[in-house]
Motif scaffolding. Structure first.
Motif, mmCIF file in Angstrom:
data_model
loop_
_atom_site.group_PDB
_atom_site.id
_atom_site.type_symbol
_atom_site.label_atom_id
_atom_site.label_comp_id
_atom_site.label_asym_id
_atom_site.label_seq_id
_atom_site.Cartn_x
_atom_site.Cartn_y
_atom_site.Cartn_z
ATOM 1 N N UNK A 1 2.563 2.003 5.779
ATOM 2 C CA UNK A 1 2.804 3.444 5.863
ATOM 3 C C UNK A 1 3.283 3.956 4.504
ATOM 4 N N UNK A 2 2.641 4.974 3.999
ATOM 5 C CA UNK A 2 3.021 5.565 2.716
ATOM 6 C C UNK A 2 4.467 6.045 2.761
ATOM 7 N N UNK A 3 4.871 6.633 3.869
ATOM 8 C CA UNK A 3 6.227 7.178 3.994
ATOM 9 C C UNK A 3 7.308 6.110 3.853
ATOM 10 N N UNK B 1 4.739 -0.498 -2.537
ATOM 11 C CA UNK B 1 3.877 -0.918 -1.430
ATOM 12 C C UNK B 1 3.006 -2.101 -1.839
ATOM 13 N N UNK B 2 2.530 -2.082 -3.073
ATOM 14 C CA UNK B 2 1.712 -3.183 -3.568
ATOM 15 C C UNK B 2 2.501 -4.488 -3.585
ATOM 16 N N UNK B 3 3.764 -4.436 -3.963
ATOM 17 C CA UNK B 3 4.605 -5.635 -3.964
ATOM 18 C C UNK B 3 4.739 -6.200 -2.551
ATOM 19 N N UNK B 4 4.879 -5.326 -1.565
ATOM 20 C CA UNK B 4 4.954 -5.765 -0.159
ATOM 21 C C UNK B 4 3.628 -6.416 0.239
ATOM 22 N N UNK B 5 2.520 -5.800 -0.150
ATOM 23 C CA UNK B 5 1.203 -6.347 0.188
ATOM 24 C C UNK B 5 0.985 -7.707 -0.459
ATOM 25 N N UNK B 6 1.371 -7.838 -1.716
ATOM 26 C CA UNK B 6 1.198 -9.128 -2.404
ATOM 27 C C UNK B 6 2.037 -10.223 -1.758
ATOM 28 N N UNK C 1 0.595 12.674 -0.508
ATOM 29 C CA UNK C 1 1.690 11.949 -1.166
ATOM 30 C C UNK C 1 1.438 11.992 -2.673
ATOM 31 N N UNK C 2 2.451 11.683 -3.437
ATOM 32 C CA UNK C 2 2.342 11.766 -4.893
ATOM 33 C C UNK C 2 1.786 10.486 -5.522
ATOM 34 N N UNK C 3 1.245 9.599 -4.738
ATOM 35 C CA UNK C 3 0.722 8.348 -5.263
ATOM 36 C C UNK C 3 -0.609 8.562 -5.990
ATOM 37 N N UNK C 4 -0.754 7.905 -7.125
ATOM 38 C CA UNK C 4 -2.025 7.801 -7.844
ATOM 39 C C UNK C 4 -2.251 6.314 -8.062
ATOM 40 N N UNK C 5 -3.442 5.848 -7.757
ATOM 41 C CA UNK C 5 -3.763 4.428 -7.871
ATOM 42 C C UNK C 5 -4.813 4.261 -8.957
ATOM 43 N N UNK C 6 -4.485 3.477 -9.968
ATOM 44 C CA UNK C 6 -5.393 3.179 -11.069
ATOM 45 C C UNK C 6 -5.870 1.732 -10.907
#
Length: 112
Positions: A8-10, A18-23, A50-55
Protein backbone atom coordinates in the motif's frame (compact mmCIF):
# COMPACT_ATOMS: atom_id res chain seq x y z
CA UNK A 1 5.87 -15.24 -13.59
CA UNK A 2 7.45 -15.44 -10.15
CA UNK A 3 6.58 -14.16 -6.73
CA UNK A 4 4.30 -11.16 -6.34
CA UNK A 5 3.97 -8.63 -3.58
CA UNK A 6 1.38 -5.91 -3.06
CA UNK A 7 2.27 -2.88 -0.97
CA UNK A 8 0.00 0.00 0.00
CA UNK A 9 1.41 3.38 -1.01
CA UNK A 10 -0.13 4.98 2.09
CA UNK A 11 2.06 2.75 4.28
CA UNK A 12 5.31 4.19 2.87
CA UNK A 13 6.41 7.82 2.71
CA UNK A 14 8.67 7.28 -0.31
CA UNK A 15 9.10 4.73 -3.07
CA UNK A 16 12.59 3.87 -1.77
CA UNK A 17 11.05 2.78 1.54
CA UNK A 18 8.55 0.50 -0.18
CA UNK A 19 11.29 -0.88 -2.41
CA UNK A 20 13.36 -1.81 0.65
CA UNK A 21 10.37 -3.75 2.02
CA UNK A 22 9.93 -5.50 -1.34
CA UNK A 23 13.61 -6.43 -1.55
CA UNK A 24 13.50 -7.91 1.95
CA UNK A 25 10.37 -9.91 1.10
CA UNK A 26 11.69 -11.12 -2.27
CA UNK A 27 15.44 -11.60 -1.79
CA UNK A 28 17.51 -12.27 -4.87
CA UNK A 29 14.94 -10.92 -7.32
CA UNK A 30 16.73 -9.94 -10.51
CA UNK A 31 13.66 -8.64 -12.32
CA UNK A 32 11.24 -5.97 -11.23
CA UNK A 33 7.75 -5.32 -12.62
CA UNK A 34 5.88 -2.41 -11.14
CA UNK A 35 2.25 -1.68 -12.07
CA UNK A 36 1.68 2.02 -11.42
CA UNK A 37 -1.61 3.88 -11.01
CA UNK A 38 -0.57 6.82 -13.15
CA UNK A 39 1.16 7.81 -16.35
CA UNK A 40 4.13 5.73 -17.46
CA UNK A 41 6.78 7.00 -19.86
CA UNK A 42 9.81 5.01 -21.01
CA UNK A 43 11.83 4.35 -17.87
CA UNK A 44 9.75 6.62 -15.64
CA UNK A 45 6.42 6.46 -13.82
CA UNK A 46 4.59 8.95 -11.64
CA UNK A 47 1.73 7.96 -9.38
CA UNK A 48 -1.50 9.91 -9.80
CA UNK A 49 -2.56 9.96 -6.15
CA UNK A 50 0.83 10.13 -4.43
CA UNK A 51 4.06 12.08 -4.78
CA UNK A 52 6.07 9.02 -5.82
CA UNK A 53 8.14 9.09 -9.02
CA UNK A 54 9.83 5.86 -10.08
CA UNK A 55 12.94 6.01 -12.27
CA UNK A 56 13.77 2.58 -13.75
CA UNK A 57 17.48 3.42 -14.19
CA UNK A 58 17.82 4.08 -10.45
CA UNK A 59 16.51 0.65 -9.45
CA UNK A 60 18.97 -2.09 -8.39
CA UNK A 61 17.59 -4.79 -10.70
CA UNK A 62 18.98 -6.37 -13.85
CA UNK A 63 15.63 -5.96 -15.60
CA UNK A 64 12.97 -3.33 -14.82
CA UNK A 65 9.55 -2.99 -16.42
CA UNK A 66 7.17 -0.20 -15.47
CA UNK A 67 3.55 -0.57 -16.56
CA UNK A 68 0.40 1.39 -16.00
CA UNK A 69 -1.82 -0.64 -13.67
CA UNK A 70 -4.57 -1.01 -16.28
CA UNK A 71 -2.02 -2.10 -18.86
CA UNK A 72 -0.91 -4.81 -16.42
CA UNK A 73 -4.52 -5.91 -15.97
CA UNK A 74 -5.04 -6.08 -19.74
CA UNK A 75 -1.94 -8.27 -20.13
CA UNK A 76 -3.25 -10.58 -17.40
CA UNK A 77 -6.63 -11.18 -19.08
CA UNK A 78 -5.22 -14.20 -20.89
CA UNK A 79 -4.97 -15.97 -17.52
CA UNK A 80 -8.64 -15.41 -16.57
CA UNK A 81 -10.52 -18.70 -16.61
CA UNK A 82 -13.46 -18.85 -19.05
CA UNK A 83 -15.98 -19.46 -16.23
CA UNK A 84 -14.90 -16.21 -14.55
CA UNK A 85 -16.27 -14.05 -17.38
CA UNK A 86 -19.59 -12.48 -16.41
CA UNK A 87 -21.17 -12.44 -19.86
CA UNK A 88 -20.47 -15.49 -21.98
CA UNK A 89 -17.11 -16.84 -23.03
CA UNK A 90 -15.05 -14.63 -25.32
CA UNK A 91 -13.89 -15.94 -28.67
CA UNK A 92 -10.17 -16.81 -28.58
CA UNK A 93 -9.15 -13.87 -30.79
CA UNK A 94 -11.75 -11.37 -29.56
CA UNK A 95 -10.50 -8.09 -28.10
CA UNK A 96 -10.73 -7.78 -24.33
CA UNK A 97 -11.28 -4.56 -22.45
CA UNK A 98 -10.48 -3.56 -18.87
CA UNK A 99 -12.69 -0.75 -17.57
CA UNK A 100 -11.81 0.71 -14.18
CA UNK A 101 -13.91 3.57 -12.85
CA UNK A 102 -12.18 5.26 -9.93
CA UNK A 103 -10.74 8.74 -9.56
CA UNK A 104 -11.03 8.79 -13.35
CA UNK A 105 -12.14 6.31 -15.99
CA UNK A 106 -9.32 3.99 -16.92
CA UNK A 107 -9.40 1.78 -20.00
CA UNK A 108 -7.01 -0.77 -21.44
CA UNK A 109 -7.51 -3.18 -24.34
CA UNK A 110 -5.82 -6.33 -25.51
CA UNK A 111 -6.40 -8.30 -28.67
CA UNK A 112 -7.17 -11.99 -28.00
Amino acid sequence: LGDALTLRVADHAHFAEALAVAQAALPGAGRFLCAVAGPVEPGRAALTNAAWVIEAAALPFAEVRLLNDLEAMAWSLEAVEAEAWRVGTPAPDAPRLVIAPGTGLGLAARQG
